[in-house]
Write an enzyme that holds these catalytic residues in place. Structure first.
Site, PDB file in Angstrom:
ATOM      1  N   LEU A  53       0.984  -1.131   0.095  1.00  0.00           N
ATOM      2  CA  LEU A  53      -0.063  -0.059  -0.070  1.00  0.00           C
ATOM      3  C   LEU A  53       0.933   1.109   0.061  1.00  0.00           C
ATOM      4  O   LEU A  53       2.181   1.189   0.453  1.00  0.00           O
ATOM      5  CB  LEU A  53      -0.944   0.023   1.122  1.00  0.00           C
ATOM      6  N   ASP A  54       0.296   2.183  -0.651  1.00  0.00           N
ATOM      7  CA  ASP A  54       1.168   3.480  -0.962  1.00  0.00           C
ATOM      8  C   ASP A  54       1.415   4.006   0.913  1.00  0.00           C
ATOM      9  O   ASP A  54       0.516   3.771   1.522  1.00  0.00           O
ATOM     10  CB  ASP A  54       0.664   4.553  -1.467  1.00  0.00           C
ATOM     11  N   ARG A  55       2.496   4.809   1.000  1.00  0.00           N
ATOM     12  CA  ARG A  55       2.904   5.534   2.331  1.00  0.00           C
ATOM     13  C   ARG A  55       1.536   6.048   2.805  1.00  0.00           C
ATOM     14  O   ARG A  55       1.158   5.737   4.113  1.00  0.00           O
ATOM     15  CB  ARG A  55       3.839   6.175   2.104  1.00  0.00           C
TER      16      ARG A  55
END
Length: 259
Positions: A53-55
């Site tokens: 998952l993106d930050r």
């Protein structure tokens, strides 16, 4: 401490807070507190990533408790055998539901993808979206006298980098808090009026086949404090009955408001 939302002898899933890296990365070489190491220390055994998952994105993050299970889970992601459901808050009113078929070119990060040299041609990217709720707020943001927002449910059928963020931006309804593909004035307005300084994108649920038992499994991740506050401000608190509410305990070295 991270919220563990599912665990058995083969896999574990956590509710990743916004602002956390999944693992150590070129994006922030100084960051020492990341999801993988935190979960490892928390449960006392190694974990193996199955996806990312993106930050700035919160929600369901699934990991195997062995390299073999991690590999089997990764295959399900790569072969699009899972159903991923996200929720997002968008700028403006987006009506109805539809499938967006809009190919995306590869998006490389100057640091993380420094040594990548892939094909830059457009690749297939499919996203289903459904409008859940809309609201108009009496705040002047940018050139408008009021601010309109839409709560949407998103289901990506491909896994292109930043696919949901780029697809919503393509529809001229960027996700609130998106610093890369969004509307800077709207982001500032959301911070000023609603205390929102993060990307409003949440991985709400993941439906999959258990890689060992073969059973159907649905894992849901609750909404954090920022989401809950905005849902209350917009009168949307009853719009997502299947998404629980949770409280996160902040860990040293992480900024939950980071985008």
């Amino acid at each position: 401490m991270l919220e563990i939302i599912y665990q058995d002898q083969y896999l574990v899933a956590v509710n990743k807070p916004a602002g956390w890296l999944v693992h150590r990365s070129w994006l922030d070489r100084k960051e020492k507190v990341v999801v993988m190491q935190t979960v490892r220390d928390q449960i006392g055994q190694h974990v193996f990533t199955a996806h990312r998952l993106d930050r700035p994105t919160s929600g369901v993050l699934l990991m195997g408790l062995s390299s073999e299970v991690g590999r089997l889970l990764s295959q399900q992601f790569e072969q699009h055998q899972l159903q991923k459901t996200y929720h997002a808050v968008l700028r403006g009113w987006l009506d109805g539901e539809a499938r967006l078929d809009y190919p995306l070119t590869e998006e490389l990060d100057k640091i993380a993808d420094k040594f990548a040299s892939g094909d830059n041609g457009p690749k297939a990217a499919l996203t289903d979206y459904r409008s859940v709720a809309q609201v108009e707020m009496p705040f002047a943001i940018g050139r408008y006298d009021c601010a309109r927002y839409t709560l949407v449910e998103l289901q990506p059928h491909t896994g292109r980098k930043h696919q949901l963020r780029r697809h919503m931006s393509h529809l001229r309804h960027p996700i609130i808090g998106d610093s890369a593909h969004g509307d800077l004035k709207q982001n500032r307005g959301a911070a000023q009026y609603f205390g929102c300084q993060r990307l409003m994108l949440h991985a709400s649920s993941l439906a999959l086949t258990h890689p060992v038992t073969g059973e159907a499994l649905v894992i849901r991740a609750g909404l954090d404090e920022v989401w809950q506050k905005m849902m209350l401000q917009f009168g949307w608190q009853h719009c997502l009955p299947d998404v629980p509410r949770v409280e996160f305990v902040a860990a040293a070295g992480q900024d939950s408001a980071s985008i």
